[in-house]
Design an enzyme around this catalytic site. Structure first.
Site, mmCIF file in Angstrom:
data_model
loop_
_atom_site.group_PDB
_atom_site.id
_atom_site.type_symbol
_atom_site.label_atom_id
_atom_site.label_comp_id
_atom_site.label_asym_id
_atom_site.label_seq_id
_atom_site.Cartn_x
_atom_site.Cartn_y
_atom_site.Cartn_z
ATOM 1 N N ASP A 4 0.776 -1.277 0.043
ATOM 2 C CA ASP A 4 -0.121 -0.055 0.091
ATOM 3 C C ASP A 4 0.859 1.213 -0.085
ATOM 4 O OD1 ASP A 4 -2.309 -1.902 0.683
ATOM 5 O OD2 ASP A 4 -1.519 -1.814 2.708
ATOM 6 N N ASP A 14 -2.218 -3.523 -3.759
ATOM 7 C CA ASP A 14 -3.099 -3.663 -2.538
ATOM 8 C C ASP A 14 -4.130 -2.848 -2.256
ATOM 9 O OD1 ASP A 14 -4.304 -5.451 -0.513
ATOM 10 O OD2 ASP A 14 -2.648 -5.197 0.846
ATOM 11 N N ASP A 32 -3.860 1.164 4.546
ATOM 12 C CA ASP A 32 -4.494 0.153 5.404
ATOM 13 C C ASP A 32 -4.317 0.131 6.806
ATOM 14 O OD1 ASP A 32 -5.668 -1.153 3.253
ATOM 15 O OD2 ASP A 32 -4.809 -2.900 3.069
ATOM 16 N N ARG A 75 -14.361 -0.779 0.054
ATOM 17 C CA ARG A 75 -13.505 -0.682 1.312
ATOM 18 C C ARG A 75 -13.096 0.759 1.435
ATOM 19 N NH1 ARG A 75 -9.151 -5.832 1.336
ATOM 20 N NH2 ARG A 75 -10.600 -7.437 1.144
#
Length: 409
Positions: free
Chosen positions: A193, A232, A236, A288
């Site tokens: 990320d 990804d 996160d 998400r």
């Protein structure tokens, strides 16, 4: 890497259009405020550094946990070049695909010399492109377009970090992992990320822009019957990270954008993963935004937009023991996407609608059959929410469109 005297710093900050140093009146709201997140505030003059290349960045980070402010003046490429510089001589992608074709290999995990060579290649890339930030650090853009590409800023078991006014994009995994049982038909899964929090506390990400650059995954090749994933998430927050605010950021053209809580089995996350998201713009982000497990997450005054129906799946993922409070958010989406698409229930049991949520200008109530509205906490009991008072809908949308992302873009 340039050190400035205090007199030089004051003179520099006074120049028109110059990125000012963090000031006492610019502080986070929400959960990062509970943690008194200050980053490198209080750094000595010799620890306020102008960074123009990777070598300067690496030298500055050797200061460790000493309070420091790093002013980034350019786009720093953390992983220049292509896959060949990291590829193990024994790794061949075409040979890998022939060896692990499910029609002949089956659904067992890849094993043997080719998988070992892929893993060695991945390890070499990770060693080069993952930058570990130490505690008590502010990293700030000080020029138009300043930031990082082709790598990851990793906040691992550190505290008191501020990232602001940065462009962060294209954390590209050249050697993604093939997981043949994922989703029943197999998936390629990548590792990086642009920003990753693992066990990090007291973090404020403010006025940043995060995306996949000019090689998004929808342009990637198909291998073993599945599109290859080279990216990804964008940001996160996992493994017990806590007291985080993400504000005035732009997230753009991505699939699995923000994960808060990495696994249902991570029971130690319970009581942590306290995150505030406010005044962010999620554009063309398929899902998400965020997807939550365990965390007490306040999603307030954000804007979610998409130009095409295929660019939108859902926004709020209600995961295992998640405790989301959502209020004053606005969705501007193509016709045909109803309020039932704004959330997705993923083993979660509760969602609190704080009111003021709108879909294409009309009031909506977030929730689904069987979801409780009692999440066990209220933002007003945790921190001062008065500064999060939102203007009328049209004005809020206008503010976010104009203000999200780096202020010196």
């Amino acid at each position: 890497m340039t050190r400035l005297t205090r007199r030089e710093l004051l003179a520099l900050a006074a120049l028109p259009g110059c990125a000012a140093l963090p000031t006492a009146d610019e502080r986070p709201l929400g959960w990062a405020a509970v943690g008194h997140t200050t980053g490198g505030a209080g750094a000595r003059p010799e620890h306020i550094l102008d960074i123009r290349d990777r070598a300067g960045l690496d030298a500055a980070l050797r200061l460790g946990d000493t309070p420091k402010i790093l002013r980034i003046h350019t786009m720093i490429d953390l992983g220049p070049g292509d896959a060949e510089q990291w590829r193990d001589p024994a790794f061949d992608a075409a040979a890998f695909d022939r060896a692990f074709d499910p029609a002949t290999w089956g659904r067992g995990d890849p094993a043997g010399p080719l998988e070992d060579a892929r893993a060695r290649s991945a390890k070499r890339q990770a060693k080069a492109i993952v930058v570990r930030l130490p505690s008590n650090t502010t990293v700030m853009g000080a020029a138009p377009g300043a930031g990082f590409r082709h790598g990851t800023l990793l906040l691992d078991k550190v505290s008191n970090i501020v990232l602001r006014d940065l462009r962060l994009h294209d954390a590209y995994d050249h050697f993604p992992e093939w997981e043949p049982r994922d989703n029943g038909h197999g998936e390629w899964n990548s590792a990086y990320d642009p920003v990753s929090l693992t066990g990090a506390e007291r973090v404020w990400v403010h006025h940043c822009h995060l995306d996949d650059g000019d090689r998004p995954d929808h342009l990637a090749a198909t291998r073993l019957g599945r599109p290859v994933q080279h990216h990804d998430g964008l940001l996160d927050i996992t493994l017990g990270s806590d007291l985080v605010t993400v504000s005035w950021c732009r997230f753009q053209s991505h699939d699995k954008t923000m994960l808060i809580g990495g696994d249902d089995k991570h029971s130690s996350d319970d009581g942590k993963l306290r995150v505030t998201l406010h005044h962010n713009h999620f554009h063309g982000c398929k899902e998400r935004t965020p997807r939550v497990r365990f965390g007490r997450v306040h999603v307030a005054g954000n804007l979610f937009t998409a130009d095409r129906a295929e660019d939108f799946g859902y926004s709020l993922g209600i995961g295992h023991q998640s405790r989301i409070v959502a209020e004053a958010n606005s969705w501007l989406l193509p016709d045909g996407i109803g309020a039932d698409r704004l959330i997705r229930r993923l083993k979660g049991s509760a969602l609190a609608d704080g009111g003021g949520n709108r879909l294409n200008g009309r009031a909506v109530t977030l929730g689904a059959a069987g979801l409780s509205t009692d999440v066990g906490w209220r933002p007003a009991d945790a921190y001062d929410t008065s500064a999060l008072a939102f203007p009328a809908l049209d004005r809020l949308v206008e503010q976010i469109r104009a203000g999200a992302g780096p202020r010196r873009a």
